[in-house]
Design an enzyme around this catalytic site. Structure first.
Site, PDB file in Angstrom:
ATOM      1  CG  LEU A  67      -1.829   1.223   1.303  1.00  0.00           C
ATOM      2  CD1 LEU A  67      -2.997   1.073   0.326  1.00  0.00           C
ATOM      3  CD2 LEU A  67      -2.366   1.451   2.706  1.00  0.00           C
ATOM      4  CB  ALA A  68       3.872   2.150   1.953  1.00  0.00           C
ATOM      5  CG  ASP A 137      10.341  -6.394  17.073  1.00  0.00           C
ATOM      6  OD1 ASP A 137       9.100  -6.340  16.898  1.00  0.00           O
ATOM      7  OD2 ASP A 137      10.912  -7.300  17.710  1.00  0.00           O
ATOM      8  CB  VAL A 138       5.663  -2.861  15.948  1.00  0.00           C
ATOM      9  CG1 VAL A 138       5.820  -2.023  14.708  1.00  0.00           C
ATOM     10  CG2 VAL A 138       5.145  -4.235  15.610  1.00  0.00           C
ATOM     11  CG  ASP A 231     -14.332   3.683   4.125  1.00  0.00           C
ATOM     12  OD1 ASP A 231     -14.181   3.659   2.885  1.00  0.00           O
ATOM     13  OD2 ASP A 231     -15.201   3.015   4.712  1.00  0.00           O
ATOM     14  CG  HIS A 232     -10.079   3.025  -0.519  1.00  0.00           C
ATOM     15  ND1 HIS A 232     -10.420   1.844   0.081  1.00  0.00           N
ATOM     16  CD2 HIS A 232     -10.326   2.847  -1.838  1.00  0.00           C
ATOM     17  CE1 HIS A 232     -10.852   0.998  -0.837  1.00  0.00           C
ATOM     18  NE2 HIS A 232     -10.803   1.574  -2.015  1.00  0.00           N
ATOM     19  CD  GLU A 270     -13.808  -5.635  -5.272  1.00  0.00           C
ATOM     20  OE1 GLU A 270     -12.661  -5.407  -5.668  1.00  0.00           O
ATOM     21  OE2 GLU A 270     -14.090  -6.025  -4.131  1.00  0.00           O
ATOM     22  CG  HIS A 294     -15.363   0.284   1.462  1.00  0.00           C
ATOM     23  ND1 HIS A 294     -14.451   1.082   2.115  1.00  0.00           N
ATOM     24  CD2 HIS A 294     -14.651  -0.791   1.019  1.00  0.00           C
ATOM     25  CE1 HIS A 294     -13.254   0.522   2.051  1.00  0.00           C
ATOM     26  NE2 HIS A 294     -13.353  -0.623   1.403  1.00  0.00           N
ATOM     27  CE  LYS A 390     -12.491  -9.367  -2.858  1.00  0.00           C
ATOM     28  NZ  LYS A 390     -12.101  -8.032  -3.313  1.00  0.00           N
TER      29      LYS A 390
HETATM   30  C1  BG6 Z   1     -10.824  -2.825  -0.124  1.00  0.00           C
HETATM   31  C2  BG6 Z   1     -11.145  -4.280   0.034  1.00  0.00           C
HETATM   32  O1  BG6 Z   1     -11.145  -2.107   1.038  1.00  0.00           O
HETATM   33  O2  BG6 Z   1     -11.565  -2.298  -1.218  1.00  0.00           O
HETATM   34  C3  BG6 Z   1     -10.868  -5.042  -1.234  1.00  0.00           C
HETATM   35  O3  BG6 Z   1     -10.350  -4.822   1.087  1.00  0.00           O
HETATM   36  C4  BG6 Z   1     -11.576  -4.405  -2.398  1.00  0.00           C
HETATM   37  O4  BG6 Z   1     -11.261  -6.403  -1.104  1.00  0.00           O
HETATM   38  C5  BG6 Z   1     -11.274  -2.917  -2.450  1.00  0.00           C
HETATM   39  O5  BG6 Z   1     -11.135  -5.034  -3.582  1.00  0.00           O
HETATM   40  C6  BG6 Z   1     -12.123  -2.232  -3.511  1.00  0.00           C
HETATM   41  O6  BG6 Z   1     -11.706  -0.901  -3.643  1.00  0.00           O
HETATM   42  P1  BG6 Z   1     -11.823  -0.141  -5.020  1.00  0.00           P
HETATM   43  O7  BG6 Z   1     -11.368   1.246  -4.723  1.00  0.00           O
HETATM   44  O8  BG6 Z   1     -10.973  -0.852  -5.997  1.00  0.00           O
HETATM   45  O9  BG6 Z   1     -13.275  -0.220  -5.409  1.00  0.00           O
END
Ligand code: BG6
Length: 544
Positions: A67-68, A137-138, A231-232, A270, A294, A390
């Site tokens: 992710l980073a 080491d955390v 929460d992206h 997805e 989400h 999925k």
């Molecule tokens: C993540 C889930 O939070 O969101 C994944 O852990 C999922 O399983 C992903 O694929 C979906 O995000 P996005 O932005 O691709 O729709």
């Protein structure tokens, strides 16, 4: 019609006895003045217009993780290019791996290149020079003194004024320990004008109890307003646009209730399967992975009342109120109102149970559909249907707001061949294309008098889409600004878990009949039945 009760006293408001002649009269007054609100607003939002430089030392736990490299560092680079970060910042990456600064900087360059940036520029070289690496080491409290020394040195070198951002992007079992050690080992900076902010990736617990335990651990070191739970989805352009659409348009908000809306549908579809994430996913499943966070966040933005002002405190207060009125199902209702699925095999696509690292008898759901009911004045009787999974037909996210049909269809006179009027549907396209579409009924373009559904579409064009900041760029920017609007607060997380736990509890009592859906479909038949039972249908359907 006003939906806000005069007796409510959300934060930021006080009641006073009023000045009317009726001794029982109560008035609600804002505690802060209009000038305060404007100042808050301008402080939080000014970066959107002018790039203000922010100062901080970042400490990334999980600093060599996927992710980073894929999202976080390229997002910081974008903030650097836009001037939100200039010279007064440093980034420290930590993980168990041994590495020196040079090697780390090479890896950062590669991560920038992989995300489409040129790395032979002075700009990229200067940016990368702000990066440092320290293996760590955390679980070993003694290791923190090395980090402390390093961030203090960097703070001085870059004149970051004591501001610290701690980003936890690693196995969640360490979140509590790290937060506590940051405090006990003296890594939090002190002073009236400094900030210490903790950013946490999901999952935030695996049920209400574990989430509460984690939150209790974090709260020993950080206050709620210092914790930024990522929460992206809240960083996505069109999710943020829900507020603009609702509260910026009389046309929309005045109809935004159970008198005019028949149902709302949220679909997060997805195309890919579990890929190489089975170790995590098989212990989580779609309910915990997508619904608890989400989907609940999207639903709360759709369901909430209008906030008093466009500030994080006000928005969160309304989201929490909405989630509090979400009906937590009893056993029977949970079983009827939620369905689950797991994908089977097709051609050379293995079924879920034969994906790498998935146990052959796994009962983990890769699909969820459900009906959510709010017991409040605005939404009573208007269900929210949600679904996610999925290995579905396509990759997209959309919200369909289905309005009630006109009470009387005057075009359906006896000799008319007209089909009944279609429902108006407002669709919010979140991804892959961003935009809105409004389906209306109009006259067909001919001599007779029939009606047909037409669409008013607004799609963000490709050029503009390219300029849309990535969710992580926005969210990191918000952390730098101290704006918690697009993060999940603890009350939101806890209500979401309480709702989801009840579904999980019921599912855990029964062995599911898996697999039950074909790859590249829109999920199991049960998801169709769920909505058809209510004499409705999913607006997005395959082969329509
Ligand atoms: C993540 C889930 O939070 O969101 C994944 O852990 C999922 O399983 C992903 O694929 C979906 O995000 P996005 O932005 O691709 O729709």
């Amino acid at each position: 019609m006003s939906f806000r009760s005069g007796l409510d006293t959300p934060s930021g408001q006080i009641t006073d006895p009023g000045t009317g002649t009726d001794p029982g009269e109560q008035r609600v007054h804002r505690r802060f003045s209009l000038t305060d609100t404007l100042t808050d607003f301008i402080n939080l939002r000014s970066d959107d217009l002018l790039a203000t430089e922010r100062k901080a030392v970042f400490l990334f736990f999980g600093g060599t993780g996927d992710l980073a490299y894929r999202k976080l560092y390229p997002s910081l680079f974008n903030l650097y290019r836009k001037g939100n970060l200039r010279s007064h910042f440093a980034v420290v990456g930590t993980s168990r791996q041994k590495m020196d600064n040079e090697k780390f900087r090479e890896a950062i360059k590669k991560s920038l290149a992989d995300s489409g940036n040129r790395t032979d520029s002075k700009e990229a070289t200067d940016f990368v020079s702000h990066f440092y690496y320290q293996d760590h080491d955390v679980t070993d409290a003694a290791h923190y003194s090395v980090l402390k020394e390093l961030i203090e040195k960097l703070d001085k070198k870059y004149k970051a004024e004591g501001h610290r951002i701690f980003y936890l992007s690693m196995a969640p079992q360490f979140f509590g320990t790290i937060a506590q050690d940051l405090k006990t080992q003296g890594l939090l900076s002190e002073g009236p004008d400094v900030f210490n902010r903790l950013v946490i990736e999901k999952p935030f617990g695996r049920d209400y109890d574990s989430a509460k335990q984690l939150n209790d651990a974090l709260s020993q070191s950080f206050d709620e307003n210092q914790i930024f739970r990522i929460d992206h989805y809240l960083g996505k352009e069109m999710i943020q646009n829900i507020e603009a659409l609702r509260f910026g348009n009389t046309l929309v908000e005045s109809l935004w209730n159970n008198r005019y809306i028949d149902n709302i549908q949220v679909t997060l579809s997805e195309k890919l399967g579990v890929e190489e994430r089975a170790n995590y996913y098989d212990n989580s499943g779609a309910l915990r992975d997508m619904v608890q966070n989400h989907i609940m966040q999207i639903v709360s933005l759709l369901a909430m009342e209008q906030p008093v002002a466009f500030t994080d405190t006000d928005i969160r207060a309304e989201k929490v109120k909405a989630l509090r009125s979400l009906r937590v199902y009893n056993v029977a209702d949970a079983a009827t109102n939620f369905v689950r699925g797991q994908y089977g095999a097709i051609n050379d696509q293995a079924d879920y149970r034969h994906e790498d690292n998935v146990p052959h008898d796994s009962t983990t759901e890769t699909f969820v559909a459900g009906k959510l009911l709010f017991d409040n004045y605005r939404w009573s009787g208007t269900p929210f249907y949600i679904r996610t999974g999925k290995m579905l037909a396509d990759k997209f996210t959309r919200v369909d707001v289905v309005f009630k049909r006109p009470l009387v269809d005057i075009f359906a006179f006896p000799q008319s061949k007209n089909t009944p009027l279609a429902a108006n549907v407002l669709t919010i396209f979140v991804e892959p294309h961003a935009g809105f579409s409004l389906q209306l009924n109009a006259k067909t373009n001919d001599t007779g008098f029939s009606t047909e559904p037409i669409k008013l579409d607004y799609l963000v064009d490709a050029e503009k889409s390219k300029e849309t900041p990535e969710p992580y760029e926005r969210l990191l920017h918000d952390v730098l600004k101290g704006d918690g609007t697009n993060f999940s607060s603890w009350p939101e997380v806890s209500y979401a878990w309480k709702f989801v736990d009840q579904i999980r509890r019921v599912w855990d009592l029964q062995e599911p009949q898996f697999p039950n859906y074909t790859p590249h479909s829109m999920g199991p038949a049960a998801a169709e039945e769920l909505i058809q039972r209510d004499h409705r249908e999913w607006i997005y359907r395959l082969n329509k």
